[in-house]
Motif scaffolding. Structure first.
Motif, PDB file in Angstrom:
ATOM      1  N   GLY A  12       1.157  -0.362   1.944  1.00 26.80           N
ATOM      2  CA  GLY A  12       0.175  -1.127   2.705  1.00 26.80           C
ATOM      3  C   GLY A  12       0.638  -1.333   4.137  1.00 26.80           C
ATOM      4  O   GLY A  12       1.215  -0.424   4.740  1.00 26.80           O
ATOM      5  N   GLN A  13       0.386  -2.517   4.667  1.00 29.15           N
ATOM      6  CA  GLN A  13       0.724  -2.784   6.061  1.00 29.15           C
ATOM      7  C   GLN A  13       2.233  -2.803   6.279  1.00 29.15           C
ATOM      8  O   GLN A  13       2.957  -3.511   5.589  1.00 29.15           O
ATOM      9  CB  GLN A  13       0.143  -4.122   6.515  1.00 29.15           C
ATOM     10  CG  GLN A  13      -1.336  -4.116   6.699  1.00 29.15           C
ATOM     11  CD  GLN A  13      -1.842  -5.414   7.337  1.00 29.15           C
ATOM     12  OE1 GLN A  13      -1.076  -6.294   7.692  1.00 29.15           O
ATOM     13  NE2 GLN A  13      -3.148  -5.512   7.481  1.00 29.15           N
ATOM     14  N   HIS A  22      -1.075   1.203   8.022  1.00 28.21           N
ATOM     15  CA  HIS A  22      -1.218   1.198   6.568  1.00 28.21           C
ATOM     16  C   HIS A  22      -0.492   2.425   6.007  1.00 28.21           C
ATOM     17  O   HIS A  22      -0.763   3.546   6.424  1.00 28.21           O
ATOM     18  CB  HIS A  22      -2.692   1.238   6.158  1.00 28.21           C
ATOM     19  CG  HIS A  22      -2.868   1.250   4.676  1.00 28.21           C
ATOM     20  ND1 HIS A  22      -2.873   0.104   3.925  1.00 28.21           N
ATOM     21  CD2 HIS A  22      -3.002   2.278   3.801  1.00 28.21           C
ATOM     22  CE1 HIS A  22      -3.013   0.431   2.654  1.00 28.21           C
ATOM     23  NE2 HIS A  22      -3.097   1.743   2.550  1.00 28.21           N
ATOM     24  N   GLU A  24       0.264   4.499   2.514  1.00 30.63           N
ATOM     25  CA  GLU A  24      -0.074   4.679   1.102  1.00 30.63           C
ATOM     26  C   GLU A  24       1.168   4.527   0.229  1.00 30.63           C
ATOM     27  O   GLU A  24       1.104   3.985  -0.869  1.00 30.63           O
ATOM     28  CB  GLU A  24      -0.699   6.052   0.863  1.00 30.63           C
ATOM     29  CG  GLU A  24      -2.097   6.190   1.419  1.00 30.63           C
ATOM     30  CD  GLU A  24      -3.100   5.238   0.790  1.00 30.63           C
ATOM     31  OE1 GLU A  24      -3.023   4.992  -0.431  1.00 30.63           O
ATOM     32  OE2 GLU A  24      -3.958   4.728   1.536  1.00 30.63           O
ATOM     33  N   LYS A  54      -0.301  -9.232   1.552  1.00 35.93           N
ATOM     34  CA  LYS A  54      -0.716  -7.913   2.026  1.00 35.93           C
ATOM     35  C   LYS A  54      -0.655  -7.820   3.544  1.00 35.93           C
ATOM     36  O   LYS A  54      -0.450  -6.735   4.087  1.00 35.93           O
ATOM     37  CB  LYS A  54      -2.126  -7.593   1.530  1.00 35.93           C
ATOM     38  CG  LYS A  54      -2.157  -7.379   0.034  1.00 35.93           C
ATOM     39  CD  LYS A  54      -3.539  -7.076  -0.474  1.00 35.93           C
ATOM     40  CE  LYS A  54      -3.473  -7.085  -1.984  1.00 35.93           C
ATOM     41  NZ  LYS A  54      -4.248  -6.173  -2.662  1.00 35.93           N
ATOM     42  N   TYR A  56       1.004  -7.884   6.917  1.00 32.94           N
ATOM     43  CA  TYR A  56       2.388  -7.644   7.318  1.00 32.94           C
ATOM     44  C   TYR A  56       3.036  -8.877   7.935  1.00 32.94           C
ATOM     45  O   TYR A  56       4.173  -9.229   7.602  1.00 32.94           O
ATOM     46  CB  TYR A  56       2.460  -6.467   8.299  1.00 32.94           C
ATOM     47  CG  TYR A  56       3.835  -6.311   8.887  1.00 32.94           C
ATOM     48  CD1 TYR A  56       4.860  -5.739   8.151  1.00 32.94           C
ATOM     49  CD2 TYR A  56       4.127  -6.790  10.169  1.00 32.94           C
ATOM     50  CE1 TYR A  56       6.130  -5.626   8.672  1.00 32.94           C
ATOM     51  CE2 TYR A  56       5.406  -6.676  10.688  1.00 32.94           C
ATOM     52  CZ  TYR A  56       6.399  -6.096   9.935  1.00 32.94           C
ATOM     53  OH  TYR A  56       7.666  -6.000  10.446  1.00 32.94           O
TER      54      TYR A  56
END
Length: 171
Positions: A12-13, A22, A24, A54, A56
């Motif tokens: 994610g971030q 982002h 993966e 989620k 950052y």
């Protein structure tokens, strides 16, 4: 020789080359795949019961609070033993100068007597940071082997570097 990789990675971030992007798959996850492909290894992913945020910027504040409190977050699963392994690779990001506290939750539970521990730190400019010092105290009785710092933004293109490092580490 039997190898094990213990890793923590953030998907994610993430902070990459001066901005939030982002991902993966997190950088440590990619490094883990490169090591596994180079030397063969079993893999154990450290995963916290309470997920990091989620966002950052919220996540790094959570990580800073854990560091200040010297916290050991609960994990979904624990590796009970490293018996049967000769080399243990530890892979994770540099958060506030050391690995995320969740990695230490796992490492401090294990008996590393007679094992060689090699470790990789992904970072955005701080290199190994204080990880060498914390590894000495977290992996008691281990022989600390080779280390590698990989710039996070360069991780996708680091396969050859990581594979060569891992092959050299287990010789």
């Amino acid at each position: 020789m039997k190898n094990l990789i213990i890793y923590y990675s953030r998907r994610g971030q993430n902070y990459v080359n001066g901005g939030v992007k982002h991902l993966e798959r997190g950088n440590a996850e990619l490094i883990t795949e490169f090591i596994k492909g180079a030397v063969g290894a079993d893999v154990f992913e450290v995963d916290t019961v309470k997920p990091y945020d989620k966002d950052y910027y919220v996540c790094i504040e959570e990580a800073k609070e854990e560091l200040r409190a010297n916290a050991r977050p609960d994990l979904k699963d624990y590796l009970d033993s490293v018996d049967g392994y000769d080399n243990i690779f530890v892979v994770g990001p540099n958060w506030w100068g050391i690995y995320p506290m969740a990695l230490y939750t796992q490492l401090e539970r294990l008996d590393f007597a007679g094992k060689t521990v090699h470790y990789v730190v992904t970072h955005e400019g701080s290199g190994l940071g204080g990880v060498p010092k914390t590894m000495k105290s977290s992996c008691k009785d281990a022989k600390l082997g080779d280390t590698l710092a990989v710039h996070g933004g360069s991780t996708p293109g680091s396969r050859a570097q990581v594979e060569n490092w891992a092959k050299k580490a287990v010789k």
